[in-house]
Write a protein that holds these residues in place. Structure first.
Motif, mmCIF file in Angstrom:
data_model
loop_
_atom_site.group_PDB
_atom_site.id
_atom_site.type_symbol
_atom_site.label_atom_id
_atom_site.label_comp_id
_atom_site.label_asym_id
_atom_site.label_seq_id
_atom_site.Cartn_x
_atom_site.Cartn_y
_atom_site.Cartn_z
ATOM 1 N N VAL A 146 37.012 91.205 -13.684
ATOM 2 C CA VAL A 146 37.094 92.387 -14.508
ATOM 3 C C VAL A 146 35.364 92.587 -14.613
ATOM 4 N N MET A 147 34.839 93.979 -14.212
ATOM 5 C CA MET A 147 33.550 94.373 -14.146
ATOM 6 C C MET A 147 33.450 95.358 -15.026
ATOM 7 N N LEU A 148 32.466 95.058 -16.156
ATOM 8 C CA LEU A 148 32.130 95.868 -17.127
ATOM 9 C C LEU A 148 30.648 96.456 -16.752
ATOM 10 N N THR A 177 47.091 83.607 -22.424
ATOM 11 C CA THR A 177 48.371 84.050 -22.155
ATOM 12 C C THR A 177 48.658 84.786 -20.974
ATOM 13 N N VAL A 178 47.638 85.150 -20.027
ATOM 14 C CA VAL A 178 48.065 85.917 -18.856
ATOM 15 C C VAL A 178 47.547 85.622 -17.580
ATOM 16 N N ALA A 179 46.305 85.259 -17.651
ATOM 17 C CA ALA A 179 45.347 85.079 -16.548
ATOM 18 C C ALA A 179 44.365 83.773 -16.609
ATOM 19 N N PRO A 180 44.665 82.837 -16.585
ATOM 20 C CA PRO A 180 43.692 81.657 -17.260
ATOM 21 C C PRO A 180 42.463 81.492 -16.218
ATOM 22 N N SER A 181 42.736 82.055 -14.949
ATOM 23 C CA SER A 181 41.480 81.614 -14.010
ATOM 24 C C SER A 181 40.664 82.925 -13.857
ATOM 25 N N ALA A 182 40.767 84.103 -14.513
ATOM 26 C CA ALA A 182 40.267 85.438 -14.532
ATOM 27 C C ALA A 182 38.936 85.183 -14.936
ATOM 28 N N ARG A 183 37.979 86.067 -14.323
ATOM 29 C CA ARG A 183 36.385 86.130 -14.429
ATOM 30 C C ARG A 183 35.917 87.566 -14.891
ATOM 31 N N LEU A 184 35.201 87.351 -16.045
ATOM 32 C CA LEU A 184 34.720 88.618 -16.484
ATOM 33 C C LEU A 184 32.913 88.917 -16.345
ATOM 34 N N TYR A 185 32.647 89.796 -15.543
ATOM 35 C CA TYR A 185 31.230 89.927 -15.060
ATOM 36 C C TYR A 185 30.641 91.063 -16.108
ATOM 37 N N LEU A 186 29.786 91.030 -17.012
ATOM 38 C CA LEU A 186 28.978 92.041 -17.809
ATOM 39 C C LEU A 186 27.696 92.379 -16.870
ATOM 40 N N PHE A 187 27.948 93.625 -16.386
ATOM 41 C CA PHE A 187 26.621 94.086 -15.676
ATOM 42 C C PHE A 187 25.747 94.671 -16.721
ATOM 43 N N ASP A 188 24.714 94.197 -17.180
ATOM 44 C CA ASP A 188 23.811 94.579 -18.285
ATOM 45 C C ASP A 188 22.763 95.440 -17.684
ATOM 46 N N THR A 202 33.924 79.840 -20.269
ATOM 47 C CA THR A 202 34.854 81.222 -20.915
ATOM 48 C C THR A 202 35.090 82.079 -19.661
ATOM 49 N N GLY A 203 34.606 81.803 -18.668
ATOM 50 C CA GLY A 203 34.645 82.616 -17.361
ATOM 51 C C GLY A 203 33.992 84.035 -17.438
ATOM 52 N N VAL A 204 32.961 83.896 -18.068
ATOM 53 C CA VAL A 204 32.000 85.096 -18.339
ATOM 54 C C VAL A 204 30.544 84.863 -17.725
ATOM 55 N N LEU A 224 27.442 83.919 -7.783
ATOM 56 C CA LEU A 224 28.240 83.281 -8.808
ATOM 57 C C LEU A 224 29.555 82.751 -8.065
ATOM 58 N N ASP A 225 29.935 83.765 -7.220
ATOM 59 C CA ASP A 225 31.343 83.452 -6.479
ATOM 60 C C ASP A 225 31.265 82.184 -5.636
ATOM 61 N N ASN A 226 30.098 81.955 -5.329
ATOM 62 C CA ASN A 226 29.699 80.719 -4.356
ATOM 63 C C ASN A 226 29.352 79.493 -4.958
ATOM 64 N N GLY A 227 29.346 79.580 -6.280
ATOM 65 C CA GLY A 227 29.163 78.447 -7.343
ATOM 66 C C GLY A 227 27.762 78.098 -7.645
ATOM 67 N N GLY A 228 26.803 79.132 -7.400
ATOM 68 C CA GLY A 228 25.569 79.241 -7.813
ATOM 69 C C GLY A 228 25.376 79.908 -9.209
ATOM 70 N N SER A 229 24.135 80.151 -9.732
ATOM 71 C CA SER A 229 24.157 80.801 -10.993
ATOM 72 C C SER A 229 23.627 82.193 -10.828
ATOM 73 N N ALA A 230 23.506 82.822 -11.804
ATOM 74 C CA ALA A 230 22.647 84.374 -11.726
ATOM 75 C C ALA A 230 21.442 84.441 -11.436
ATOM 76 N N LEU A 231 20.779 83.232 -11.618
ATOM 77 C CA LEU A 231 19.412 82.945 -11.382
ATOM 78 C C LEU A 231 18.979 82.438 -10.144
ATOM 79 N N SER A 232 20.176 82.089 -9.227
ATOM 80 C CA SER A 232 20.051 81.427 -8.067
ATOM 81 C C SER A 232 18.964 82.197 -6.947
ATOM 82 N N GLU A 233 19.278 83.598 -6.970
ATOM 83 C CA GLU A 233 18.285 84.471 -6.070
ATOM 84 C C GLU A 233 16.894 84.133 -6.322
ATOM 85 N N ILE A 234 16.555 84.384 -7.744
ATOM 86 C CA ILE A 234 15.128 83.846 -8.184
ATOM 87 C C ILE A 234 14.585 82.614 -7.700
#
Length: 507
Positions: free
Chosen positions: A419-421, A447-458, A473-475, A492-502
Motif C-alpha cells: 500500500v503506497m500513500l 486479520t487479512v494480510a499479515p505480510s502486507a507492507r505500507l509505504y508512506l511517501f512523505d 509493523t510492516g511500515v 527496502l524491497d531488497n532488505g536495505g534501509s531507506a537510508l541505504s542510498e545515502i
C-alpha cells in the motif's frame, strides 16, 4: 557506521492537526526534512521554522551522515539550496579535518552556488554588507577555492549576477589559486567586470527585446528567428526548453523547429542528462495544453514520452504483486512547493503516484480526503492521468482520512502486498469515529494480510508519522519529490534501509 532507517524508539506525540503520531529518529527526520525542503512557507510550517529545525537536526546527527545527506540531496535529488545550508551548518559545528572543504567542493556545481552559499553564511552568522568577508570558516574557504578552479569563462560570465554577494566579492574572499595562466586571466577579467557576454537564450532574447523595429511584425519576426536559431543551434538547455514551451509556441516558430523541439523533449538521453524533477513535466504540460497552436498535440505527446523516460529505471511490479496507490488530495496538500511555482504538493503526490501506477500490472489507484475513492486509470499516460485526478479531486473532499484506504481493504477482506500513500503524513480523522491509520493497519495485517507492507511517501517532512515505522509493523517511510524515491523503495524491497542510498556515498 550504519544509519538504521527504522526508528525503534518512536515516542508518542501529536501532529500539526493534533492527531496521534510518532516521532522519528534524528537521522530519518533530517533526511525527510532535507528531501522535501523548498525553504518556503508551507501549510503547516513557515520557511524560517523549517530552517531552524534543519539547524537543530544537523546538531543532533553525526557530521559524516550530514555530509553524505548533503551530497545525496545535490547529486541524487537534484536540490540546490538545502545542500548549501547543510554545508554552512556543518561548518559551524565540525572542526579538525577536511570533511567540510571536501563537501563544499563536491556540492557546489555552479558558480552562483558559491555566492548563494556565502549569502546564507552571512545570514546564518547575522552579518550584513561586507561583514560577510570577515572570519569565513577556513574549511568553507578552502572548499570554495577548489570550486572556483572548476569553472570556465562561460560559466563565470553566465552566473555573474547581482545580489548580496557577487562573484567578484567571492573571488576576493576565497583567493583561489589559478591552475594556469589562462584561468588567472579569467579571474582578472572577473575582477575588472570584463568577462565576455555569454551566449545564452536570456542574453539573445534580451538583445532582441532591446532592438528597434519599424513595426510590431518586424519585432515578432526577430523573436521567432531568435528562438529558431537557439533551438537549432543546440544551445538551449533541456530545462530552458521545458520552461519556454509556451513562449516558443506563441512565437510561431516553423514546423521543422517544432519537430526538433519535440524530438529533444522525447529523447531519452536528453531526459536522463537533464535530471528534471518529475513534476516539471506536469508544469510544462499545463502551460501548453490550452494554447491554440496546432503543434500542441505533438508537444503533449512528447512530454508524456519524456516523463515515461524519467521513470525508465523505476522497478515496477508484475501481475503477482498486488499494489494500492493512494494520493492525498487534502487542503494541506494544495500548497505551492515554492513562492515562484504553480506546482502544489498535491501535484507532486499525483505525479509520483501515477509514475508508480504506470509501472504496476496489478494496481488499485485512488485518492483520499473526507472519503477514499478508487479510480481506475489506463496504465501509461502519466500526465493525462494526473490531470484526470486533478479534475475529480473535489469528489472526495479535503480532510486527511488516510485510514479509510486501509479500512476499505479490511472490510472487503482484500489481500494486497503493498500500500503506497503519497501524502504530507499529517493524517487525522474527521469522521469522529476514532479510527486511525495505526489501528486500521494493525487490524488489517492481523486479520487479512499479515505480510502486507505500507509505504508512506512523505512529501512535506514535518517530522512525525501516524504510526510506528519499523520492520515489525510492516511500515516504511520514504521522503522526497524526485523519481529517486523509487530507488529507496527498491532498497527496502531488497532488505536495505531507506537510508541505504545515502550510506553508499563515499566522501
Amino acid at each position: 557506521m550504519r544509519f538504521n532507517f527504522f526508528s525503534r524508539n518512536s515516542a508518542p506525540t501529536v501532529n500539526h492537526e493534533g492527531a496521534p503520531a510518532f516521532t522519528l529518529t534524528p537521522q530519518v527526520e533530517l533526511y525527510a526534512a532535507v528531501a522535501t525542503a523548498a525553504l518556503s512557507d508551507q501549510f503547516y510550517e513557515h520557511a524560517d521554522t523549517r530552517l531552524q529545525r534543519l539547524r537543530e537536526l544537523v546538531a543532533k546527527n553525526e557530521p559524516v551522515f550530514v555530509a553524505q545527506l548533503a551530497v545525496y540531496a545535490r547529486e541524487s535529488l537534484n536540490l540546490r539550496t538545502v545542500p548549501l545550508v547543510l554545508c554552512v551548518e556543518l561548518a559551524q559545528l565540525h572542526r579538525g579535518d577536511s570533511l567540510v572543504s571536501r563537501l563544499v567542493a563536491r556540492v557546489v556545481q555552479r558558480p552562483d552556488e558559491i555566492t548563494e552559499l556565502l549569502a546564507f553564511y552571512a545570514l546564518a552568522n547575522a552579518r550584513s554588507g561586507n561583514k560577510v568577508l570577515n572570519r569565513l570558516s577556513k574549511q568553507l574557504q578552502k572548499g570554495l577555492a577548489l570550486s572556483f578552479n572548476r569553472f570556465d569563462g562561460y560559466q563565470l560570465a553566465k552566473y555573474d549576477r547581482d545580489g548580496a554577494v557577487r562573484l567578484r566579492d567571492a573571488l576576493f574572499l576565497v583567493h583561489p589559486n589559478a591552475k594556469d595562466a589562462a584561468q588567472q586571466a579569467l579571474f582578472d577579467q572577473l575582477v575588472r567586470g570584463e568577462l565576455p557576454t555569454p551566449y545564452t537564450w536570456e542574453t539573445e532574447l534580451s538583445a532582441v527585446g532591446q532592438g528597434s523595429y519599424a513595426t510590431d511584425a518586424d519585432r515578432q519576426t526577430a523573436v521567432r528567428q531568435t528562438w529558431e536559431t537557439l533551438i537549432t543551434s543546440g544551445k538551449l538547455g533541456y530545462m530552458a526548453l521545458l520552461r519556454n514551451l509556451r513562449n516558443i509556441l506563441e512565437a510561431n516558430v516553423s514546423a521543422a523547429t517544432m519537430e526538433r523541439v519535440c524530438d529533444t523533449l522525447a529523447d531519452r538521453f536528453a531526459v536522463a542528462r537533464s535530471k528534471q524533477l518529475p513534476f516539471r513535466f506536469l508544469a510544462a504540460y499545463r502551460e501548453v495544453k490550452a494554447l491554440p497552436s496546432g503543434h500542441v498535440a505533438a508537444v503533449l505527446a512528447a512530454l508524456e514520452t519524456a516523463i515515461a523516460h524519467s521513470a525508465v529505471n523505476l522497478r515496477g511490479f508484475g501481475p503477482d504483486t498486488r499494489v494500492v496507490v493512494a494520493c492525498d488530495v487534502s487542503s494541506s496538500m494544495q500548497k505551492a512547493i515554492s513562492p515562484r511555482s504553480k506546482v502544489l504538493l498535491y501535484d507532486v503526490s499525483l505525479v509520483l503516484g501515477m509514475l508508480l501506477q504506470s509501472r504496476c500490472q496489478n494496481v488499485i489507484t485512488g485518492m483520499f480526503g473526507d472519503t477514499w475513492k478508487r479510480i481506475s486509470m489506463a496504465r501509461g499516460p502519466v500526465l493525462r492521468n494526473v490531470e484526470e485526478f486533478y479534475r475529480r479531486e473535489g469528489e472526495v473532499g479535503y480532510s486527511t482520512n488516510g485510514h479509510l484506504v486501509i479500512k476499505d481493504l479490511r472490510e472487503r477482506r482484500e489481500v494486497v502486498d503493498k500500500v503506497m500513500l503519497f501524502t504530507d503524513v499529517q493524517l487525522w480523522n474527521s469522521t469522529g469515529d476514532g479510527g486511525t491509520l495505526a489501528r486500521e493497519w494493525a487490524e488489517y495485517r492481523r486479520t487479512v494480510a499479515p505480510s502486507a507492507r505500507l509505504y508512506l511517501f512523505d512529501l512535506a517532512g514535518h517530522g512525525t508519522v501516524p504510526l510506528e515505522v519499523r520492520p515489525e509493523t510492516g511500515v516504511a517511510l520514504i521522503a522526497g519529490w524526485s523519481d529517486r524515491v523509487f530507488d529507496v523503495l527498491s532498497a527496502l524491497d531488497n532488505g536495505g534501509s531507506a537510508l541505504s542510498e545515502i550510506e553508499k556515498i563515499d566522501l
